[in-house]
Design an enzyme around this catalytic site. Sequence first.
Site, PDB file in Angstrom:
ATOM      1  N   ASP A   7       0.858  -1.193   0.000  1.00 30.16           N
ATOM      2  CA  ASP A   7       0.000   0.000   0.000  1.00 30.16           C
ATOM      3  C   ASP A   7       0.893   1.243   0.000  1.00 30.16           C
ATOM      4  O   ASP A   7       2.055   1.179   0.383  1.00 30.16           O
ATOM      5  CB  ASP A   7      -0.932   0.016   1.211  1.00 30.16           C
ATOM      6  CG  ASP A   7      -2.248   0.724   0.911  1.00 30.16           C
ATOM      7  OD1 ASP A   7      -3.271   0.036   0.708  1.00 30.16           O
ATOM      8  OD2 ASP A   7      -2.249   1.982   0.859  1.00 30.16           O
ATOM      9  N   ASN A  58      -5.245  -5.002  -6.808  1.00 34.00           N
ATOM     10  CA  ASN A  58      -6.463  -4.485  -6.181  1.00 34.00           C
ATOM     11  C   ASN A  58      -6.428  -2.971  -5.958  1.00 34.00           C
ATOM     12  O   ASN A  58      -7.492  -2.340  -5.906  1.00 34.00           O
ATOM     13  CB  ASN A  58      -6.663  -5.216  -4.844  1.00 34.00           C
ATOM     14  CG  ASN A  58      -7.675  -4.540  -3.950  1.00 34.00           C
ATOM     15  OD1 ASN A  58      -8.881  -4.656  -4.159  1.00 34.00           O
ATOM     16  ND2 ASN A  58      -7.192  -3.795  -2.955  1.00 34.00           N
ATOM     17  N   TYR A  99     -13.195   6.645 -13.986  1.00 34.01           N
ATOM     18  CA  TYR A  99     -13.190   5.371 -13.245  1.00 34.01           C
ATOM     19  C   TYR A  99     -13.678   4.218 -14.126  1.00 34.01           C
ATOM     20  O   TYR A  99     -13.016   3.175 -14.253  1.00 34.01           O
ATOM     21  CB  TYR A  99     -14.071   5.508 -11.995  1.00 34.01           C
ATOM     22  CG  TYR A  99     -14.084   4.275 -11.133  1.00 34.01           C
ATOM     23  CD1 TYR A  99     -12.998   3.959 -10.321  1.00 34.01           C
ATOM     24  CD2 TYR A  99     -15.174   3.413 -11.134  1.00 34.01           C
ATOM     25  CE1 TYR A  99     -13.007   2.818  -9.529  1.00 34.01           C
ATOM     26  CE2 TYR A  99     -15.193   2.279 -10.342  1.00 34.01           C
ATOM     27  CZ  TYR A  99     -14.108   1.989  -9.539  1.00 34.01           C
ATOM     28  OH  TYR A  99     -14.124   0.847  -8.769  1.00 34.01           O
ATOM     29  N   LYS A 123     -11.585   0.945 -15.633  1.00 33.28           N
ATOM     30  CA  LYS A 123     -11.933  -0.444 -15.306  1.00 33.28           C
ATOM     31  C   LYS A 123     -12.260  -1.257 -16.561  1.00 33.28           C
ATOM     32  O   LYS A 123     -11.981  -2.459 -16.616  1.00 33.28           O
ATOM     33  CB  LYS A 123     -13.097  -0.474 -14.313  1.00 33.28           C
ATOM     34  CG  LYS A 123     -12.742   0.119 -12.950  1.00 33.28           C
ATOM     35  CD  LYS A 123     -11.591  -0.630 -12.293  1.00 33.28           C
ATOM     36  CE  LYS A 123     -11.370  -0.193 -10.852  1.00 33.28           C
ATOM     37  NZ  LYS A 123     -10.297  -0.970 -10.198  1.00 33.28           N
ATOM     38  N   VAL A 156     -19.471  -2.325  -2.689  1.00 32.79           N
ATOM     39  CA  VAL A 156     -19.044  -2.868  -1.397  1.00 32.79           C
ATOM     40  C   VAL A 156     -18.798  -1.667  -0.495  1.00 32.79           C
ATOM     41  O   VAL A 156     -18.161  -0.707  -0.917  1.00 32.79           O
ATOM     42  CB  VAL A 156     -17.737  -3.688  -1.554  1.00 32.79           C
ATOM     43  CG1 VAL A 156     -17.303  -4.257  -0.211  1.00 32.79           C
ATOM     44  CG2 VAL A 156     -17.906  -4.807  -2.575  1.00 32.79           C
ATOM     45  N   THR A 182     -16.920   0.044   1.387  1.00 27.81           N
ATOM     46  CA  THR A 182     -15.564   0.346   1.870  1.00 27.81           C
ATOM     47  C   THR A 182     -15.392   1.863   1.964  1.00 27.81           C
ATOM     48  O   THR A 182     -16.307   2.628   1.630  1.00 27.81           O
ATOM     49  CB  THR A 182     -14.531  -0.192   0.870  1.00 27.81           C
ATOM     50  OG1 THR A 182     -14.758   0.488  -0.379  1.00 27.81           O
ATOM     51  CG2 THR A 182     -14.675  -1.684   0.647  1.00 27.81           C
TER      52      THR A 182
HETATM   53  P1  NAD Z   1     -10.335   1.379  -0.595  1.00 30.95           P
HETATM   54  O1  NAD Z   1     -10.187   2.809  -0.958  1.00 30.95           O
HETATM   55  O2  NAD Z   1     -11.030   1.033   0.673  1.00 30.95           O
HETATM   56  O3  NAD Z   1      -8.887   0.692  -0.537  1.00 30.95           O
HETATM   57  C1  NAD Z   1      -7.957   0.871  -1.586  1.00 30.95           C
HETATM   58  C2  NAD Z   1      -6.555   0.751  -1.047  1.00 30.95           C
HETATM   59  O4  NAD Z   1      -5.654   0.963  -2.152  1.00 30.95           O
HETATM   60  C3  NAD Z   1      -6.224   1.830  -0.003  1.00 30.95           C
HETATM   61  O5  NAD Z   1      -5.596   1.231   1.117  1.00 30.95           O
HETATM   62  C4  NAD Z   1      -5.287   2.779  -0.748  1.00 30.95           C
HETATM   63  O6  NAD Z   1      -4.329   3.408   0.099  1.00 30.95           O
HETATM   64  C5  NAD Z   1      -4.608   1.844  -1.754  1.00 30.95           C
HETATM   65  N1  NAD Z   1      -4.118   2.541  -2.937  1.00 30.95           N
HETATM   66  C6  NAD Z   1      -4.796   3.422  -3.724  1.00 30.95           C
HETATM   67  N2  NAD Z   1      -3.998   3.860  -4.697  1.00 30.95           N
HETATM   68  C7  NAD Z   1      -2.810   3.247  -4.544  1.00 30.95           C
HETATM   69  C8  NAD Z   1      -1.568   3.285  -5.257  1.00 30.95           C
HETATM   70  N3  NAD Z   1      -1.414   4.082  -6.330  1.00 30.95           N
HETATM   71  N4  NAD Z   1      -0.552   2.515  -4.827  1.00 30.95           N
HETATM   72  C9  NAD Z   1      -0.703   1.713  -3.738  1.00 30.95           C
HETATM   73  N5  NAD Z   1      -1.828   1.649  -3.009  1.00 30.95           N
HETATM   74  C10 NAD Z   1      -2.871   2.404  -3.424  1.00 30.95           C
HETATM   75  O7  NAD Z   1     -10.992   0.669  -1.855  1.00 30.95           O
HETATM   76  P2  NAD Z   1     -11.850  -0.683  -2.023  1.00 30.95           P
HETATM   77  O8  NAD Z   1     -13.267  -0.305  -2.072  1.00 30.95           O
HETATM   78  O9  NAD Z   1     -11.375  -1.743  -1.090  1.00 30.95           O
HETATM   79  O10 NAD Z   1     -11.447  -1.046  -3.525  1.00 30.95           O
HETATM   80  C11 NAD Z   1     -10.501  -2.045  -3.866  1.00 30.95           C
HETATM   81  C12 NAD Z   1     -10.602  -2.300  -5.366  1.00 30.95           C
HETATM   82  O11 NAD Z   1     -11.940  -2.733  -5.677  1.00 30.95           O
HETATM   83  C13 NAD Z   1     -10.362  -1.059  -6.232  1.00 30.95           C
HETATM   84  O12 NAD Z   1      -9.638  -1.422  -7.385  1.00 30.95           O
HETATM   85  C14 NAD Z   1     -11.749  -0.608  -6.586  1.00 30.95           C
HETATM   86  O13 NAD Z   1     -11.792   0.137  -7.774  1.00 30.95           O
HETATM   87  C15 NAD Z   1     -12.468  -1.931  -6.711  1.00 30.95           C
HETATM   88  N6  NAD Z   1     -13.915  -1.813  -6.571  1.00 30.95           N
HETATM   89  C16 NAD Z   1     -14.493  -1.393  -5.408  1.00 30.95           C
HETATM   90  C17 NAD Z   1     -15.875  -1.270  -5.327  1.00 30.95           C
HETATM   91  C18 NAD Z   1     -16.566  -0.794  -4.071  1.00 30.95           C
HETATM   92  O14 NAD Z   1     -17.795  -0.562  -4.121  1.00 30.95           O
HETATM   93  N7  NAD Z   1     -15.894  -0.647  -2.957  1.00 30.95           N
HETATM   94  C19 NAD Z   1     -16.670  -1.615  -6.429  1.00 30.95           C
HETATM   95  C20 NAD Z   1     -16.069  -2.031  -7.595  1.00 30.95           C
HETATM   96  C21 NAD Z   1     -14.683  -2.137  -7.655  1.00 30.95           C
END
Ligand code: NAD
Length: 265
Positions: free
Chosen positions: A43, A95, A160, A164, A193, A195
């Site tokens: 991270d 991720n 975004y 994707k 989700v 988050t």
């Molecule tokens: P989140 O923001 O809770 O966690 C993402 C993590 O990635 C954070 O800890 C952040 O510090 C780290 N991060 C971001 N950019 C970074 C970089 N350049 N280098 C290293 N670390 C980095 O997000 P989440 O909801 O857990 O999402 C995780 C993945 O799932 C993402 O790719 C997101 O696009 C995808 N996603 C999430 C959802 C949702 O509803 N939460 C839906 C579809 C897709």
Amino acid sequence: MTENQESALEATKVALITGAARGIGLATAKKFLEEGWHVAMLDRERDLLTGAMEALGHRNAAMPVFADVSKPEDVSRAVAEVEAAFGRLDALVNNAGIANFKPVLETSFEEWSEIMATNLNGPFLCTNAAAPVMLKTGGGAVVNIASISGFRASTLRVAYGTSKAGVLHLTKQQAAELGNIGIRVNAVCPGPVDTAMAKKVHTPEIRADYHAAIPMNRYGLESELAEAIFFLCSDKASYINGQHLAVDGGFEATGIGLTTLRDDG
Ligand code: NAD
């Protein structure tokens, strides 16, 4: 020797999970650790990752890696650190991702570029750095975390959603070439989700829209995503390559009709 004794002699498998300090990445790290893997948790948020690792408590099985997946030099160093610490790499979970919901005409080039750098360049850079290490021990698996926003367009997601959709095609490109040399590449597409990311970009209206469009009428759980990601990295998915798995309560499968169905019920 029994089958159990043989498997006990097998080397412990190693996963590198990006964006592992919270959310889906952290839940995925927990799943791999529960399954007995060694896990490198990457991270760019140092304090967040340190806190998450302390809470996990798997001192020898998990290592922190501080890096930004959009920076080639960070990614090379990160993969070298993982190889030095654990000696092999069997799975990569791309991720790390960021979101910024804005109308097309209000999205600046800087905002567009920042999203692309993490969401699309990141999986490209990490996979290219990780694959040579995986190949030293016979191959492995990559899971790219895309989104249902990569399947279907919607408002506010020009950067975004496009990033994707790029990840979905990147997955097929990687699967074509890397599948040929022993590395399977698949994508998991989460539905909503709850988050920190979702809390940032999902207004009450967007939440209501998601409920209206999802047959299961709810958000997904981080743990539900982790199960699908782990499965695709495991040997149980040994012939699955180049696929996009929506973990979304049925969003991608459906079109119109749900609200009428519910109103009639
Ligand atoms: P989140 O923001 O809770 O966690 C993402 C993590 O990635 C954070 O800890 C952040 O510090 C780290 N991060 C971001 N950019 C970074 C970089 N350049 N280098 C290293 N670390 C980095 O997000 P989440 O909801 O857990 O999402 C995780 C993945 O799932 C993402 O790719 C997101 O696009 C995808 N996603 C999430 C959802 C949702 O509803 N939460 C839906 C579809 C897709």
